[in-house]
Design a protein around this motif. Structure first.
Motif, PDB file in Angstrom:
ATOM      1  N   LEU A   1       0.734  -0.995  -0.111  1.00  0.00           N
ATOM      2  CA  LEU A   1       0.065  -0.082   0.111  1.00  0.00           C
ATOM      3  C   LEU A   1       0.847   1.228   0.118  1.00  0.00           C
ATOM      4  CD1 LEU A   1      -2.633  -1.149   2.633  1.00  0.00           C
ATOM      5  CD2 LEU A   1      -2.954  -0.902   0.302  1.00  0.00           C
ATOM      6  N   ALA A   2       2.042   1.183   0.659  1.00  0.00           N
ATOM      7  CA  ALA A   2       2.808   2.247   0.586  1.00  0.00           C
ATOM      8  C   ALA A   2       3.439   2.675  -0.886  1.00  0.00           C
ATOM      9  CB  ALA A   2       4.111   1.985   1.395  1.00  0.00           C
ATOM     10  N   ASP A   3       3.625   1.527  -1.730  1.00  0.00           N
ATOM     11  CA  ASP A   3       3.970   1.766  -2.989  1.00  0.00           C
ATOM     12  C   ASP A   3       2.888   2.026  -4.107  1.00  0.00           C
ATOM     13  OD1 ASP A   3       5.841   1.383  -5.255  1.00  0.00           O
ATOM     14  OD2 ASP A   3       5.123  -0.704  -5.614  1.00  0.00           O
ATOM     15  N   ARG A   4       1.891   1.414  -3.707  1.00  0.00           N
ATOM     16  CA  ARG A   4       0.816   1.526  -4.632  1.00  0.00           C
ATOM     17  C   ARG A   4      -0.843   1.688  -3.824  1.00  0.00           C
ATOM     18  NH1 ARG A   4      -1.269  -2.331  -8.124  1.00  0.00           N
ATOM     19  NH2 ARG A   4      -2.219  -0.791  -9.516  1.00  0.00           N
ATOM     20  N   PRO A   5      -0.958   2.947  -3.543  1.00  0.00           N
ATOM     21  CA  PRO A   5      -2.259   3.210  -2.201  1.00  0.00           C
ATOM     22  C   PRO A   5      -3.451   2.578  -3.372  1.00  0.00           C
ATOM     23  CG  PRO A   5      -0.868   5.148  -2.696  1.00  0.00           C
ATOM     24  CD  PRO A   5      -0.450   4.332  -3.871  1.00  0.00           C
ATOM     25  N   PHE A   6      -4.083   2.270  -2.161  1.00  0.00           N
ATOM     26  CA  PHE A   6      -5.584   1.605  -2.635  1.00  0.00           C
ATOM     27  C   PHE A   6      -6.400   2.096  -3.425  1.00  0.00           C
ATOM     28  CE2 PHE A   6     -10.060   0.486  -1.312  1.00  0.00           C
ATOM     29  CZ  PHE A   6     -10.223  -0.786  -1.701  1.00  0.00           C
ATOM     30  N   SER A   7      -6.500   3.658  -3.241  1.00  0.00           N
ATOM     31  CA  SER A   7      -7.207   4.412  -4.050  1.00  0.00           C
ATOM     32  C   SER A   7      -6.806   4.571  -5.681  1.00  0.00           C
ATOM     33  CB  SER A   7      -7.232   6.008  -3.691  1.00  0.00           C
ATOM     34  OG  SER A   7      -5.594   6.147  -3.775  1.00  0.00           O
ATOM     35  N   HIS A   8      -5.663   4.054  -6.122  1.00  0.00           N
ATOM     36  CA  HIS A   8      -5.179   3.931  -7.340  1.00  0.00           C
ATOM     37  C   HIS A   8      -5.669   2.696  -7.891  1.00  0.00           C
ATOM     38  CE1 HIS A   8      -1.459   6.458  -6.364  1.00  0.00           C
ATOM     39  NE2 HIS A   8      -2.285   6.805  -6.093  1.00  0.00           N
ATOM     40  N   TRP A   9      -6.165   1.539  -6.921  1.00  0.00           N
ATOM     41  CA  TRP A   9      -6.587   0.500  -7.739  1.00  0.00           C
ATOM     42  C   TRP A   9      -8.113  -0.134  -7.250  1.00  0.00           C
ATOM     43  CZ3 TRP A   9      -6.424  -3.687  -4.024  1.00  0.00           C
ATOM     44  CH2 TRP A   9      -5.310  -3.160  -3.192  1.00  0.00           C
ATOM     45  N   LYS A  10      -8.692   0.637  -6.515  1.00  0.00           N
ATOM     46  CA  LYS A  10      -9.844   0.311  -5.799  1.00  0.00           C
ATOM     47  C   LYS A  10     -10.934  -0.060  -6.682  1.00  0.00           C
ATOM     48  CE  LYS A  10     -13.630   2.192  -2.759  1.00  0.00           C
ATOM     49  NZ  LYS A  10     -14.466   1.889  -3.948  1.00  0.00           N
ATOM     50  N   ASP A  11     -11.412   0.427  -7.737  1.00  0.00           N
ATOM     51  CA  ASP A  11     -11.974   0.400  -9.002  1.00  0.00           C
ATOM     52  C   ASP A  11     -11.770  -1.033  -9.294  1.00  0.00           C
ATOM     53  OD1 ASP A  11     -13.195   2.586  -8.338  1.00  0.00           O
ATOM     54  OD2 ASP A  11     -12.763   3.535  -9.926  1.00  0.00           O
ATOM     55  N   THR A  12     -10.410  -1.312  -9.574  1.00  0.00           N
ATOM     56  CA  THR A  12     -10.223  -2.741 -10.250  1.00  0.00           C
ATOM     57  C   THR A  12     -10.607  -3.840  -9.278  1.00  0.00           C
ATOM     58  OG1 THR A  12      -8.421  -1.540 -11.481  1.00  0.00           O
ATOM     59  CG2 THR A  12      -8.249  -4.094 -11.051  1.00  0.00           C
ATOM     60  N   PHE A  13     -10.279  -3.682  -7.985  1.00  0.00           N
ATOM     61  CA  PHE A  13     -10.419  -4.610  -6.912  1.00  0.00           C
ATOM     62  C   PHE A  13     -11.911  -4.942  -6.667  1.00  0.00           C
ATOM     63  CE2 PHE A  13     -11.379  -5.605  -2.486  1.00  0.00           C
ATOM     64  CZ  PHE A  13     -10.710  -7.077  -2.530  1.00  0.00           C
ATOM     65  N   ASP A  14     -12.791  -3.937  -6.728  1.00  0.00           N
ATOM     66  CA  ASP A  14     -14.154  -3.856  -6.939  1.00  0.00           C
ATOM     67  C   ASP A  14     -14.604  -4.810  -7.917  1.00  0.00           C
ATOM     68  OD1 ASP A  14     -14.489  -2.619  -4.393  1.00  0.00           O
ATOM     69  OD2 ASP A  14     -14.893  -0.768  -5.458  1.00  0.00           O
ATOM     70  N   GLN A  15     -14.259  -4.628  -9.054  1.00  0.00           N
ATOM     71  CA  GLN A  15     -14.732  -5.472 -10.158  1.00  0.00           C
ATOM     72  C   GLN A  15     -14.083  -6.706 -10.145  1.00  0.00           C
ATOM     73  OE1 GLN A  15     -13.251  -3.916 -13.896  1.00  0.00           O
ATOM     74  NE2 GLN A  15     -14.061  -5.322 -15.204  1.00  0.00           N
ATOM     75  N   GLU A  16     -13.119  -7.062  -9.549  1.00  0.00           N
ATOM     76  CA  GLU A  16     -12.693  -8.342  -9.396  1.00  0.00           C
ATOM     77  C   GLU A  16     -13.566  -9.148  -8.345  1.00  0.00           C
ATOM     78  OE1 GLU A  16      -8.660  -8.242  -7.864  1.00  0.00           O
ATOM     79  OE2 GLU A  16      -7.796  -7.405  -9.645  1.00  0.00           O
ATOM     80  N   LEU A  17     -13.984  -8.288  -7.260  1.00  0.00           N
ATOM     81  CA  LEU A  17     -14.740  -9.103  -6.316  1.00  0.00           C
ATOM     82  C   LEU A  17     -16.389  -9.191  -6.798  1.00  0.00           C
ATOM     83  CD1 LEU A  17     -14.473  -9.820  -3.356  1.00  0.00           C
ATOM     84  CD2 LEU A  17     -15.275  -7.425  -2.467  1.00  0.00           C
ATOM     85  N   ALA A  18     -16.713  -8.253  -7.676  1.00  0.00           N
ATOM     86  CA  ALA A  18     -18.053  -8.419  -8.097  1.00  0.00           C
ATOM     87  C   ALA A  18     -18.006  -9.805  -9.139  1.00  0.00           C
ATOM     88  CB  ALA A  18     -18.465  -7.266  -8.995  1.00  0.00           C
ATOM     89  N   GLU A  19     -16.966  -9.914 -10.063  1.00  0.00           N
ATOM     90  CA  GLU A  19     -16.862 -11.007 -10.867  1.00  0.00           C
ATOM     91  C   GLU A  19     -16.818 -12.462 -10.083  1.00  0.00           C
ATOM     92  OE1 GLU A  19     -14.042  -9.935 -13.603  1.00  0.00           O
ATOM     93  OE2 GLU A  19     -15.223  -8.498 -14.739  1.00  0.00           O
ATOM     94  N   HIS A  20     -15.772 -12.224  -9.263  1.00  0.00           N
ATOM     95  CA  HIS A  20     -15.451 -13.623  -8.771  1.00  0.00           C
ATOM     96  C   HIS A  20     -16.093 -13.941  -7.300  1.00  0.00           C
ATOM     97  CE1 HIS A  20     -12.399 -13.852 -12.103  1.00  0.00           C
ATOM     98  NE2 HIS A  20     -12.091 -12.797 -11.967  1.00  0.00           N
ATOM     99  N   GLY A  21     -16.471 -12.865  -6.727  1.00  0.00           N
ATOM    100  CA  GLY A  21     -17.031 -13.292  -5.383  1.00  0.00           C
ATOM    101  C   GLY A  21     -15.999 -13.331  -4.460  1.00  0.00           C
ATOM    102  N   PRO A  22     -16.355 -13.294  -3.229  1.00  0.00           N
ATOM    103  CA  PRO A  22     -15.507 -13.506  -1.945  1.00  0.00           C
ATOM    104  C   PRO A  22     -14.824 -15.166  -1.877  1.00  0.00           C
ATOM    105  CG  PRO A  22     -17.661 -12.721  -1.227  1.00  0.00           C
ATOM    106  CD  PRO A  22     -17.903 -13.267  -2.743  1.00  0.00           C
ATOM    107  N   HIS A  23     -13.675 -14.946  -1.325  1.00  0.00           N
ATOM    108  CA  HIS A  23     -12.889 -16.350  -1.225  1.00  0.00           C
ATOM    109  C   HIS A  23     -12.243 -16.528   0.189  1.00  0.00           C
ATOM    110  CE1 HIS A  23      -9.187 -14.348  -2.461  1.00  0.00           C
ATOM    111  NE2 HIS A  23      -8.667 -15.195  -2.003  1.00  0.00           N
ATOM    112  N   PHE A  24     -12.062 -17.599   0.785  1.00  0.00           N
ATOM    113  CA  PHE A  24     -11.523 -17.761   1.696  1.00  0.00           C
ATOM    114  C   PHE A  24     -10.460 -18.883   1.693  1.00  0.00           C
ATOM    115  CE2 PHE A  24     -15.255 -15.588   2.922  1.00  0.00           C
ATOM    116  CZ  PHE A  24     -14.860 -14.603   3.592  1.00  0.00           C
TER     117      PHE A  24
END
Length: 216
Positions: A177-200
């Protein structure tokens, strides 16, 4: 060699992405303010200076600048450390930490590195102590929950505010997060989560999980 001696420079943890803090659990808690800076943050290797002010949180938002917070809150910091970290593999990471002088740590953070700022809440759930980190500045509004043990974190009860597991996702490590802050890729992660769903992860024994109340 005793187990605790063999593992003294390793941390065992599992980490989870959350949409928001569980207010019913943190409402009465005063968080610890943490300002830390990374002088190495590449390939999951890291060198970190950390300052913390116990029982003194500040409002976290996209405008909570780490260095400004350090200057404003400098006389409240009560502990500091310097830590060398290796890559995280399967919830295990080399971490050698040493306490250092608070004043020296403040000057080092002011003079270099990539800083981040967060409030840390601590709560007991079942037999485990959980840290819940609410990030500010360019990492807002990220919330990460983590649980750490003296050995591998197996057979874990995962609370319902944990939306998906990020234990081995280097993007969510603090040095990531120090290298690439969350705000820079938040939308990409939200899209990943929407497409693939939660996992554990399933290689840590039995997980007891509950469906998050807030969905995606």
């Amino acid at each position: 060699m005793p187990l605790d001696e063999e593992h003294k420079d390793f941390e065992f943890e599992r980490r989870f992405f959350c949409r928001r803090l569980p207010e019913k659990l943190t409402r009465e808690e005063t968080p610890t303010l943490i300002v830390q800076s990374y002088y190495v943050h590449e390939d999951n290797y890291a060198l970190r200076i950390r300052l913390q002010a116990n029982d003194y949180g500040v409002p976290m938002s996209a405008h909570t600048d780490a260095l400004h917070t350090l200057l404003e809150s400098g006389d409240r910091f009560t502990a500091a450390s310097m830590t060398a970290k290796g890559p995280s593999v399967g919830g295990t990471r080399y971490e050698a930490e040493r306490a250092i002088d608070v004043g020296i740590a403040q000057e080092l953070v002011l003079r270099g590195g990539s800083p981040i700022v967060k409030n840390r809440y601590g709560i007991w759930l079942d037999e485990d102590w959980w840290n819940l980190d609410a990030f500010g500045d360019k990492n807002a509004p990220l919330i990460v929950a983590e649980v750490e043990r003296s050995g591998p974190v197996t057979d874990l009860t995962i609370p319902d505010f944990c939306l998906t597991e990020i234990t081995d996702d280097a993007r969510f490590s603090n040095d990531g997060l120090a290298d690439r802050p969350f705000s820079h890729w938040k939308d990409t992660f939200d899209q990943e989560l929407a497409e693939h769903g939660p996992h554990f992860l399933t290689n840590f024994g039995y997980n007891r999980t509950e469906r998050p109340e807030d969905g995606h």
